[in-house]
Design a protein around this motif. Structure first.
Motif, PDB file in Angstrom:
ATOM      1  N   CYS A 246      36.289  35.037  39.823  1.00 44.63           N
ATOM      2  CA  CYS A 246      36.617  36.359  40.373  1.00 44.63           C
ATOM      3  C   CYS A 246      38.110  36.533  40.591  1.00 44.63           C
ATOM      4  O   CYS A 246      38.881  35.569  40.641  1.00 44.63           O
ATOM      5  CB  CYS A 246      35.864  36.596  41.684  1.00 44.63           C
ATOM      6  N   ASP A 248      40.565  38.387  43.456  1.00 49.51           N
ATOM      7  CA  ASP A 248      40.522  38.873  44.833  1.00 49.51           C
ATOM      8  C   ASP A 248      41.943  39.210  45.270  1.00 49.51           C
ATOM      9  O   ASP A 248      42.633  38.393  45.882  1.00 49.51           O
ATOM     10  CB  ASP A 248      39.907  37.802  45.740  1.00 49.51           C
ATOM     11  N   PHE A 255      38.004  44.278  43.183  1.00 44.90           N
ATOM     12  CA  PHE A 255      37.508  42.983  42.756  1.00 44.90           C
ATOM     13  C   PHE A 255      37.019  43.056  41.308  1.00 44.90           C
ATOM     14  O   PHE A 255      36.711  44.118  40.786  1.00 44.90           O
ATOM     15  CB  PHE A 255      36.342  42.541  43.655  1.00 44.90           C
ATOM     16  N   SER A 257      34.572  40.251  38.664  1.00 46.95           N
ATOM     17  CA  SER A 257      33.896  38.969  38.529  1.00 46.95           C
ATOM     18  C   SER A 257      33.335  38.800  37.121  1.00 46.95           C
ATOM     19  O   SER A 257      33.009  39.791  36.459  1.00 46.95           O
ATOM     20  CB  SER A 257      32.729  38.855  39.529  1.00 46.95           C
ATOM     21  N   LYS A 289      32.878  41.124  44.066  1.00 49.21           N
ATOM     22  CA  LYS A 289      33.322  39.733  44.074  1.00 49.21           C
ATOM     23  C   LYS A 289      32.103  38.825  44.229  1.00 49.21           C
ATOM     24  O   LYS A 289      31.591  38.603  45.320  1.00 49.21           O
ATOM     25  CB  LYS A 289      34.321  39.477  45.209  1.00 49.21           C
ATOM     26  N   ASP A 311      32.226  41.080  49.456  1.00 49.99           N
ATOM     27  CA  ASP A 311      33.215  42.099  49.123  1.00 49.99           C
ATOM     28  C   ASP A 311      34.110  42.449  50.306  1.00 49.99           C
ATOM     29  O   ASP A 311      34.542  43.602  50.452  1.00 49.99           O
ATOM     30  CB  ASP A 311      32.508  43.342  48.574  1.00 49.99           C
TER      31      ASP A 311
END
Length: 322
Positions: A246, A248, A255, A257, A289, A311
């Motif tokens: 992911c 971040d 986000f 992923s 995420k 998240d």
């Protein structure tokens, strides 16, 4: 016991179909949760349509550490927090649980790990059993994770976010720890492995297992230096090992992923992990995420696995995915 509020949410998923070189777009409507800031850090199967989830509440924070997720074919999932009366450690309750695995021959027993050490404290691995009738988790033993790089307010050290358990005899478990990467201490993801003794609750590493194998999440990333190559891992029954990765950039996102094939595993304590020559992307998700992966629920027969997200300020969602 606290119960989360469950609602419906739509998510557009990009899915890589088997045998295809392109990525096709599919629209899915699935069940998810909107709660008061609680996300998922790890998932493990706990029965038919039942999962154990871990949450990353810090030691000074109140909030759930462990919960059960029960899914249904025609209604939203139910989330129930598990109580823990005694963590069996002078450091007290867990702080930043990031991964969990079930012991296959003991389906009511699990191992969960904190992300690492904070100013030389925590960095623990917990072995526990669930009393489903009482709604509790009973800690059976505690040991320390390997200490490679400490965490403090100015420095990101070890961040173990994936955990796989391979039983190797009646009281021995090969554990694979997934370092997430994306920091100065650990620029890339790393798979490390050791042997956990369920009787003495000791965790030992060979030189090779502690050094581990570096892994890189595939795909194009906006900031390759800060991407997290491993945010959780999932072991399929065929021995293939999958991971989530992911981006971040902050608590407000955005986000992104991916779920990808890391390689395969075998019950060899000397080298249980065999990396894939070319990691294969299964799923590419924007806006979420993913920090938890597990087996597919029986209630969703078309799914290949399930995911949980953390998240940050938006809370978390649980879903089954193709």
């Amino acid at each position: 016991m606290i119960k989360f509020i469950v609602s419906l949410l739509c998510l557009s998923l990009f899915i890589l179909s088997a045998g295809c070189t392109g990525i096709r777009h599919a629209q899915q409507t699935e069940q998810s949760i909107h709660d008061s800031g609680t996300g998922f850090s790890g998932l493990a199967p706990a029965g038919a349509n039942l999962y154990l989830a871990v949450h990353d509440a810090l030691g000074f924070e109140d909030g759930p550490r462990l919960s059960l997720v029960r899914t249904y074919p025609d209604s939203p999932p139910a989330f129930t927090v598990l109580a823990v009366d005694d963590w069996l450690d002078s450091g007290g309750r867990s702080s930043d649980l990031e991964s969990v695995c079930v012991l296959p021959s003991r389906p009511d027993e699990f191992i969960a790990a904190e992300s690492g050490y904070w100013k030389g404290m925590q960095g623990r691995l917990f072995h526990f059993r669930i009393d489903f009738n009482a709604g509790k988790a009973i800690v059976l033993g505690v040991c320390r994770l390997p200490f490679l790089a400490d965490n403090d307010p100015d420095h990101v050290g070890d961040q173990f976010e994936g955990l796989i358990c391979l039983e190797n005899g009646s009281d021995k478990v090969i554990v694979l720890l997934g370092e997430r990467g994306g920091s100065l201490s650990h620029p890339s993801g790393v798979i490390r492995w050791g042997l956990f003794d369920l009787r003495s609750h000791s965790l030992t590493f060979s030189e090779q297992g502690l050094h581990g194998i570096v892994v890189h999440a595939p795909g194009t990333w906006k900031n390759p230096k800060s991407k997290r190559d491993i945010s959780d891992m999932y072991l399929h029954h065929d021995g293939s090992l999958w991971a989530s990765a992911c981006e971040d950039p902050g608590d407000a996102g955005p986000f992104r992923s991916v779920i990808y094939r890391l390689g395969s595993v075998r019950k060899d304590p000397e080298q249980p992990f065999l990396p894939a020559n070319q990691p294969e992307i299964l799923l590419d998700v924007s806006g979420f995420k993913i920090e938890a992966l597990s087996s597919p629920p029986v209630s969703a027969p078309l799914s290949t696995m399930c995911i949980g997200t953390d998240d940050e300020i938006y809370g978390g969602v649980w879903r089954s995915v193709h």
